[in-house]
Motif scaffolding. Sequence first.
Motif, PDB file in Angstrom:
ATOM      1  N   GLN A  53       0.834  -1.214   0.000  1.00 35.88           N
ATOM      2  CA  GLN A  53       0.000   0.000   0.000  1.00 35.88           C
ATOM      3  C   GLN A  53       0.863   1.256   0.000  1.00 35.88           C
ATOM      4  OE1 GLN A  53      -2.629  -0.508   3.369  1.00 35.88           O
ATOM      5  NE2 GLN A  53      -4.189  -1.501   2.107  1.00 35.88           N
ATOM      6  N   ILE A  54       1.965   1.230   0.729  1.00 32.81           N
ATOM      7  CA  ILE A  54       2.888   2.372   0.738  1.00 32.81           C
ATOM      8  C   ILE A  54       3.426   2.602  -0.669  1.00 32.81           C
ATOM      9  CG2 ILE A  54       5.153   3.164   1.560  1.00 32.81           C
ATOM     10  CD1 ILE A  54       4.488   1.615   4.220  1.00 32.81           C
ATOM     11  N   GLU A  87       2.072   1.677  -3.520  1.00 36.37           N
ATOM     12  CA  GLU A  87       0.988   2.152  -4.392  1.00 36.37           C
ATOM     13  C   GLU A  87       0.709   3.635  -4.183  1.00 36.37           C
ATOM     14  OE1 GLU A  87      -1.398  -2.074  -5.036  1.00 36.37           O
ATOM     15  OE2 GLU A  87      -2.262  -0.589  -3.671  1.00 36.37           O
ATOM     16  N   GLU A  88       0.724   4.087  -2.936  1.00 39.73           N
ATOM     17  CA  GLU A  88       0.492   5.508  -2.657  1.00 39.73           C
ATOM     18  C   GLU A  88       1.606   6.374  -3.230  1.00 39.73           C
ATOM     19  OE1 GLU A  88      -0.037   5.814   1.602  1.00 39.73           O
ATOM     20  OE2 GLU A  88      -1.773   4.465   1.524  1.00 39.73           O
ATOM     21  N   LYS A  89       2.857   5.950  -3.047  1.00 40.38           N
ATOM     22  CA  LYS A  89       4.010   6.732  -3.518  1.00 40.38           C
ATOM     23  C   LYS A  89       4.095   6.743  -5.041  1.00 40.38           C
ATOM     24  CE  LYS A  89       6.302   7.135   0.606  1.00 40.38           C
ATOM     25  NZ  LYS A  89       6.712   8.343   1.259  1.00 40.38           N
ATOM     26  N   GLU A  90       3.810   5.611  -5.655  1.00 40.01           N
ATOM     27  CA  GLU A  90       3.933   5.479  -7.110  1.00 40.01           C
ATOM     28  C   GLU A  90       2.646   5.874  -7.850  1.00 40.01           C
ATOM     29  OE1 GLU A  90       6.812   4.420  -9.012  1.00 40.01           O
ATOM     30  OE2 GLU A  90       7.712   4.934  -7.092  1.00 40.01           O
ATOM     31  N   LYS A  91       1.561   6.037  -7.111  1.00 39.46           N
ATOM     32  CA  LYS A  91       0.258   6.383  -7.699  1.00 39.46           C
ATOM     33  C   LYS A  91      -0.179   5.375  -8.778  1.00 39.46           C
ATOM     34  CE  LYS A  91       0.703  11.313  -6.638  1.00 39.46           C
ATOM     35  NZ  LYS A  91       1.380  11.044  -5.427  1.00 39.46           N
ATOM     36  N   LYS A 139      13.263  -2.399  -7.204  1.00 43.41           N
ATOM     37  CA  LYS A 139      14.084  -1.252  -6.777  1.00 43.41           C
ATOM     38  C   LYS A 139      13.295  -0.321  -5.867  1.00 43.41           C
ATOM     39  CE  LYS A 139      17.276  -0.981 -10.662  1.00 43.41           C
ATOM     40  NZ  LYS A 139      17.647  -0.218 -11.867  1.00 43.41           N
ATOM     41  N   VAL A 140      12.072   0.045  -6.289  1.00 41.48           N
ATOM     42  CA  VAL A 140      11.292   0.973  -5.461  1.00 41.48           C
ATOM     43  C   VAL A 140      10.797   0.285  -4.187  1.00 41.48           C
ATOM     44  CG1 VAL A 140      10.652   2.509  -7.368  1.00 41.48           C
ATOM     45  CG2 VAL A 140       9.084   0.679  -6.705  1.00 41.48           C
ATOM     46  N   GLU A 141      10.523  -0.998  -4.270  1.00 40.37           N
ATOM     47  CA  GLU A 141      10.117  -1.754  -3.086  1.00 40.37           C
ATOM     48  C   GLU A 141      11.202  -1.656  -2.015  1.00 40.37           C
ATOM     49  OE1 GLU A 141       8.362  -6.191  -2.580  1.00 40.37           O
ATOM     50  OE2 GLU A 141      10.358  -6.100  -3.494  1.00 40.37           O
ATOM     51  N   ILE A 152       3.846  -2.097  12.989  1.00 37.11           N
ATOM     52  CA  ILE A 152       3.714  -3.454  12.476  1.00 37.11           C
ATOM     53  C   ILE A 152       3.694  -3.270  10.963  1.00 37.11           C
ATOM     54  CG2 ILE A 152       2.235  -5.496  12.289  1.00 37.11           C
ATOM     55  CD1 ILE A 152       1.025  -4.582  15.057  1.00 37.11           C
ATOM     56  N   LEU A 153       4.590  -3.930  10.257  1.00 38.86           N
ATOM     57  CA  LEU A 153       4.702  -3.771   8.810  1.00 38.86           C
ATOM     58  C   LEU A 153       4.600  -5.129   8.138  1.00 38.86           C
ATOM     59  CD1 LEU A 153       5.398  -1.954   6.310  1.00 38.86           C
ATOM     60  CD2 LEU A 153       7.810  -2.508   6.772  1.00 38.86           C
ATOM     61  N   SER A 154       3.652  -5.254   7.197  1.00 40.64           N
ATOM     62  CA  SER A 154       3.600  -6.484   6.404  1.00 40.64           C
ATOM     63  C   SER A 154       4.309  -6.217   5.085  1.00 40.64           C
ATOM     64  CB  SER A 154       2.159  -6.953   6.185  1.00 40.64           C
ATOM     65  OG  SER A 154       1.515  -6.190   5.206  1.00 40.64           O
ATOM     66  N   LEU A 155       5.157  -7.162   4.707  1.00 42.61           N
ATOM     67  CA  LEU A 155       5.906  -7.047   3.461  1.00 42.61           C
ATOM     68  C   LEU A 155       5.212  -7.842   2.368  1.00 42.61           C
ATOM     69  CD1 LEU A 155       9.596  -7.566   4.698  1.00 42.61           C
ATOM     70  CD2 LEU A 155       8.239  -5.462   4.601  1.00 42.61           C
ATOM     71  N   GLY A 156       5.491  -7.483   1.129  1.00 43.60           N
ATOM     72  CA  GLY A 156       5.027  -8.287   0.011  1.00 43.60           C
ATOM     73  C   GLY A 156       5.702  -9.649   0.060  1.00 43.60           C
ATOM     74  N   GLY A 157       5.099 -10.637  -0.553  1.00 46.12           N
ATOM     75  CA  GLY A 157       5.636 -11.990  -0.506  1.00 46.12           C
ATOM     76  C   GLY A 157       7.066 -12.099  -1.007  1.00 46.12           C
ATOM     77  N   GLY A 158       7.451 -11.269  -1.971  1.00 47.45           N
ATOM     78  CA  GLY A 158       8.800 -11.332  -2.522  1.00 47.45           C
ATOM     79  C   GLY A 158       9.801 -10.392  -1.877  1.00 47.45           C
TER      80      GLY A 158
END
Length: 170
Positions: free
Chosen positions: A33-34, A36-40, A57-59, A74-80
């Motif tokens: 979500q972070i 998506e918000e930053k990259e629009k 890279k941006v991740e 609490i931060l959830s990361l993407g699977g990769g």
Amino acid sequence: MEIILIGYMGSGKSTIGKILSEKTEIPFFDLDQIIEEKEKMTVKEIFQRKGEIYFRKVESLYFNDFMANNDHYILSLGGGTPCYANNHEKLQLPEITSFYLKVPIADLVKRLTEEKENRPLVAQLNVEELEDYIRKHLFDRNFYYHKAKHTINASQPTDEVVAEILKKLA
């Protein structure tokens, strides 16, 4: 408190993270979500328009930026996420409490089959293809996932997963 949740898609990172946030009053964030918000753009759109290398890279950039600028989350990361740019090393930092939400392949297949319309990466796969896809990914990612400080059986009911995490945090 700095808590990071990792695991394969469908392992319950967002669901567990939100409930854990309510119980601990620690704010919950989702790295996708972070981004998506930053990259629009949605993660899917980033992959389609700019490719996986750009996304990774941006991740990593946003993951590092988040960690540098926050100390109670609490931060959830993407699977990769743990599998690229040495992100898995951050799971071992002394100030981080990291959890791998581990779910058996059969349970992941069931969960992802039920959520297919919300999972563009697997939406077109039949059950057999989905199982092969998950099996290959887990084979590739297990090394990184096991860098988390704690492994939690996330195939049990959500309240039990949360209770187990809370015990480890106590």
